[in-house]
Design an enzyme around this catalytic site. Structure first.
Site, mmCIF file in Angstrom:
data_model
loop_
_atom_site.group_PDB
_atom_site.id
_atom_site.type_symbol
_atom_site.label_atom_id
_atom_site.label_comp_id
_atom_site.label_asym_id
_atom_site.label_seq_id
_atom_site.Cartn_x
_atom_site.Cartn_y
_atom_site.Cartn_z
ATOM 1 N N LYS A 227 -12.590 0.694 -1.385
ATOM 2 C CA LYS A 227 -11.586 0.299 -2.374
ATOM 3 C C LYS A 227 -12.147 0.301 -3.810
ATOM 4 O O LYS A 227 -13.349 0.399 -4.002
ATOM 5 C CB LYS A 227 -10.992 -1.064 -1.991
ATOM 6 C CG LYS A 227 -10.298 -1.045 -0.614
ATOM 7 C CD LYS A 227 -8.995 -0.280 -0.609
ATOM 8 C CE LYS A 227 -8.431 0.187 0.706
ATOM 9 N NZ LYS A 227 -8.264 -0.744 1.798
HETATM 10 C C1 LIG Z 1 -7.513 -1.076 3.178
HETATM 11 C C2 LIG Z 1 -6.093 -1.494 3.367
HETATM 12 C C3 LIG Z 1 -5.751 -2.714 3.959
HETATM 13 C C4 LIG Z 1 -6.738 -3.570 4.663
HETATM 14 O O1 LIG Z 1 -7.753 -4.034 3.870
HETATM 15 P P1 LIG Z 1 -8.938 -4.847 4.553
HETATM 16 O O2 LIG Z 1 -9.613 -5.509 3.396
HETATM 17 O O3 LIG Z 1 -9.802 -3.839 5.245
HETATM 18 O O4 LIG Z 1 -8.331 -5.814 5.495
HETATM 19 C C5 LIG Z 1 -4.425 -3.108 3.956
HETATM 20 N N1 LIG Z 1 -3.466 -2.320 3.450
HETATM 21 C C6 LIG Z 1 -3.741 -1.132 2.916
HETATM 22 C C7 LIG Z 1 -2.624 -0.325 2.341
HETATM 23 C C8 LIG Z 1 -5.062 -0.666 2.878
HETATM 24 O O5 LIG Z 1 -5.332 0.562 2.395
#
Ligand SMILES: *Cc1c(COP(=O)(O)O)cnc(C)c1O
Length: 397
Positions: free
Chosen positions: A196
């Site tokens: 991210k």
């Molecule tokens: C990465 C992601 C999540 C989950 O994030 P985590 O921190 O791994 O729980 C949820 N929604 C979307 C759209 C994502 O891309």
């Protein structure tokens, strides 16, 4: 493509594989982790508190709760909102499974509404059609970093007395009509997963009103009305009470130490993302087999992903083969997302057919996410552009 654009077809192929999305970690993050390990507080404590405060200040959000994932934040938000069996939550098929898994976790019913063709975010007109007397919340996802059209979504929520819980995993930092994404709905959950825009390896931040975040905080840590930092620090007390069977979703100070450095670097990392996007947009808008991603005038995208769409009627190969061709040219890619309604659990439980959400289904078949991260060099970007344009030339119909 026009004859005079002369893509870098002659550019020699890369000799090393270009990863799709490695994290951007500097010596500063490493030093912050080591310093935390050398301190006498490694789990949720002063650094986590500071990260919450600085993150909330960055967004101009009233309160924030650091958790161990965005998924945990979404789950806690649903529990804190009292959403449970018999309730319906409207969300998008164009998302990662966890946005919908959490609705199952609270034994509520996910109701999908199709997406808008340009941004691939929840279509307010489809949301309006999906509202029933059982609807309790709308869960928009700011796909690829582009904000969902929040004004009509908030208006529907107001009219029908619904909560809005934003999946903000992609949208740090994004804005909608001049307002930071994450401060528009009742809750927003951000992700600090390794890929991210800001990472703590694993982690998340739930943002909302002070009251809502207070409730979420108790639910996120065993349902205890005092956290460990408050119990074990000098001003703490040994006494606590369990007021609900909560979860174990807290962030550690090791993660928060990384997050604090990443937050300082965020503006510079976003600047680089935008430069790369500008180069991609410039190059790919000239190629008629490609459709480039949009940024609406009222929106500022966080550009988490660069989602290119293939005009398959202008190519002799499909998306899967296009990805293989990119791999052969040493370019890593991904697909965001396999729509929720195609996954066996959801397809079978709710009897969803691919064409029940035609925009998500059609667009899914022609999307490719290209490498987009601060560590890409101009040479890497040129390699991606050369590979994509080369494949479009070679396989043009
Ligand atoms: C990465 C992601 C999540 C989950 O994030 P985590 O921190 O791994 O729980 C949820 N929604 C979307 C759209 C994502 O891309």
């Amino acid at each position: 493509m026009s004859a005079n654009t002369a893509p870098a077809v002659s550019r020699p192929r890369r000799t090393t594989f270009l990863s799709f999305s490695p994290p951007s970690i500097t010596e500063a993050e490493i030093e912050a982790v080591v310093n935390t390990l050398r301190s006498d507080w490694i789990t949720t404590g002063p650094k986590t508190k500071r990260f919450e405060t600085e993150f909330a200040a960055y967004l101009s959000a009233p309160a924030a709760l650091a958790v161990n994932s965005c998924t945990a934040g979404l789950h806690v938000a649903l529990v804190a909102s009292g959403i449970g069996p018999g309730d319906e939550v409207i969300t998008t098929p164009m998302t990662f499974c966890s946005s919908v898994n959490v609705i199952e976790h609270v034994h509520a019913t996910p109701v999908l509404a199709d997406v808008e063709p340009d941004t691939l975010t929840l279509d307010p007109a489809r949301v309006a059609e999906a509202i029933t007397p059982r609807t309790k919340a709308i869960l928009p996802v700011h796909f690829a970093g582009h904000p969902a059209d929040m004004a009509p979504i908030m208006e529907l929520a107001r009219q029908h007395n619904l909560l809005v819980i934003e999946d903000a995993a992609h949208s740090l930092p994004a804005s909608y009509r001049g307002q930071r994404v994450g401060t528009i709905g009742d809750f927003a959950s951000f992700s600090f997963y390794a890929t991210k825009n800001l990472t703590t390896a694993e982690g998340g931040m739930l943002v909302g009103s002070p009251d809502a975040i207070d409730r979420a905080r108790v639910i996120s840590l065993h349902g205890m009305n005092r956290d460990a930092w408050k119990r074990y620090s000098a001003e703490g007390s040994w006494y606590y009470e369990v007021i609900t069977p909560g979860f174990k979703y807290n962030m550690t100070d090791i993660q928060a130490a990384i997050g604090l450095v990443q937050l300082e670097r965020l503006a510079e990392m976003q600047q680089r993302r935008r430069e790369i996007v500008a180069q991609y947009q410039q190059a790919f808008s000239q190629v008629d087999a490609l459709q480039t991603p949009v940024e609406r005038p009222e929106a500022e995208s966080a550009w988490h992903l660069y989602v290119l769409r293939l005009s398959l009627d202008r190519l002799t190969i499909n998306r899967a083969a296009f990805i293989e061709q990119l791999k052969a040219r040493q370019i890593g890619t991904s697909v965001h997302f396999i729509p929720i309604h195609l996954h066996p659990y959801y397809r079978d439980k709710y009897g969803w057919k691919p064409d029940d959400f035609p925009v998500a289904y059609q667009e899914y078949q022609r999307t490719i996410s290209l490498p987009l991260y601060p560590g890409l060099t101009d040479n890497d970007v040129a390699d991606v552009i050369a590979a994509v344009t080369d494949i479009c030339e070679e396989f043009r119909r």
